[in-house]
Design a protein around this motif. Structure first.
Motif, mmCIF file in Angstrom:
data_model
loop_
_atom_site.group_PDB
_atom_site.id
_atom_site.type_symbol
_atom_site.label_atom_id
_atom_site.label_comp_id
_atom_site.label_asym_id
_atom_site.label_seq_id
_atom_site.Cartn_x
_atom_site.Cartn_y
_atom_site.Cartn_z
ATOM 1 N N PHE A 142 0.850 -1.191 0.000
ATOM 2 C CA PHE A 142 0.000 0.000 0.000
ATOM 3 C C PHE A 142 0.881 1.235 0.000
ATOM 4 N N SER A 143 0.490 2.242 -0.774
ATOM 5 C CA SER A 143 1.211 3.518 -0.764
ATOM 6 C C SER A 143 0.197 4.651 -0.782
ATOM 7 N N PHE A 144 0.600 5.783 -0.178
ATOM 8 C CA PHE A 144 -0.335 6.906 -0.070
ATOM 9 C C PHE A 144 0.422 8.221 -0.011
ATOM 10 N N ILE A 185 -3.849 10.301 -2.829
ATOM 11 C CA ILE A 185 -3.821 9.231 -3.834
ATOM 12 C C ILE A 185 -3.303 7.946 -3.190
ATOM 13 N N ALA A 186 -4.109 6.896 -3.288
ATOM 14 C CA ALA A 186 -3.758 5.612 -2.686
ATOM 15 C C ALA A 186 -3.615 4.543 -3.758
ATOM 16 N N TYR A 197 -5.574 -1.957 -6.735
ATOM 17 C CA TYR A 197 -6.633 -0.980 -6.511
ATOM 18 C C TYR A 197 -6.014 0.414 -6.440
ATOM 19 N N ASN A 198 -6.757 1.429 -6.938
ATOM 20 C CA ASN A 198 -6.349 2.809 -6.695
ATOM 21 C C ASN A 198 -7.550 3.737 -6.846
ATOM 22 N N GLY A 224 -11.018 10.269 -7.961
ATOM 23 C CA GLY A 224 -11.330 9.898 -6.582
ATOM 24 C C GLY A 224 -12.119 8.611 -6.463
ATOM 25 N N ASN A 225 -12.541 8.062 -7.596
ATOM 26 C CA ASN A 225 -13.291 6.799 -7.591
ATOM 27 C C ASN A 225 -12.319 5.613 -7.542
ATOM 28 N N TRP A 226 -12.696 4.612 -6.773
ATOM 29 C CA TRP A 226 -11.845 3.436 -6.640
ATOM 30 C C TRP A 226 -12.075 2.471 -7.799
ATOM 31 N N THR A 227 -10.971 1.998 -8.349
ATOM 32 C CA THR A 227 -11.030 1.008 -9.431
ATOM 33 C C THR A 227 -10.064 -0.125 -9.097
#
Length: 254
Positions: free
Chosen positions: A169-171, A175-176, A189-190, A195-198
């Motif tokens: 995981f990175s942030f 932005i994740a 996942y990001n 801003g929507n998760w995909t």
């Protein structure tokens, strides 16, 4: 009752720490200094907190039945009490003299500065997860490594003992990015798409992304681990004692 006049002769070692983030109620965090004194056998004799304004608390300890017990707290505030019994006033005045002499000695050496949270993260922290802190989507992962790189990116990663589960995981700046391997599942996942998760299947050659909020739920669990670590760091810092309450640069437990 411990003889304060003779106390300095018994002290063979003093550990000290200059405050950085610890608000103790009577000074700014930068002003507070903590110190612990020990005899030649390493037994705790006293602890004290003082600031640059002359405020102090001196705690005296004594060994009984193999245990170190606090016997008395002497506070500078008591000197402002006109009704203070003479014997107690004299004892607090002796405590003040003792602390003043300790200050002179401590001022001659550079105080120990406890590492900031950013310094700890720059070195990297290994967090051991208890059963209550395990990730719901990767319960076999027992350890999470947390670090922050030179660009300010927070990284959290862990792998189960059998290698079947892994998270990376990175942030930074909202932005994740999360990569998850769990048995046959391998996904990325990001939240870069407005801003929507995909997510996308890491084993698929197409790289097709799908809208899905699952990644957000996973990211929130990892954020909870980070929040727990921050709380632990704050609590340890407030109760810091060099002999038995260090927050390791390398390992922590949640």
């Amino acid at each position: 009752m411990i003889d304060i006049d003779a106390l300095s002769k018994k002290v063979k070692k003093v550990d000290s720490w200059n405050g950085n983030g610890n608000q103790n109620g009577y000074g700014t965090p930068e002003d507070v200094t903590k110190a612990w004194g020990y005899d030649e056998n390493g037994k705790l004799l006293f602890s004290t907190e003082y600031d640059k304004e002359g405020n102090f608390v001196l705690s005296l300890f004594e060994g009984k039945s193999g245990k170190i017990l606090k016997t008395e707290d002497l506070r500078s505030d008591d000197l402002e009490n006109p009704m203070l019994p003479l014997k107690h006033r004299q004892r607090v005045e002796k405590a003040k003299y003792f602390v003043d002499e300790l200050k002179k000695q401590e001022n001659k050496k550079e105080p120990q500065k406890y590492p900031s949270l950013n310094e700890l993260l720059s070195d990297g922290i290994n967090v051991k997860l208890s059963d209550k802190s395990r990730l719901s989507f990767a319960k076999d992962i027992e350890n999470i490594q947390i670090s922050k790189d030179k660009d300010g990116v927070l990284h959290m990663s862990g792998t189960s003992e059998d290698g079947q589960q892994r998270v990376d995981f990175s942030f930074k700046d909202g932005i994740a990015q999360l990569e998850l391997i769990n048995g046959k599942t391998s996904r990325s996942y990001n939240n870069k798409l407005g801003g929507n998760w995909t997510w996308r299947d890491l084993t698929s050659p197409t790289g097709t992304r799908y809208l899905d909020g699952e990644g957000e739920a996973y990211a929130k669990e990892l954020a909870t681990v980070m929040d727990k670590f921050k709380v632990q760091y704050k609590n340890r810092l407030q109760n810091l004692n060099p002999t038995n309450n260090k927050l390791s640069r390398s390992t922590s437990r949640l």
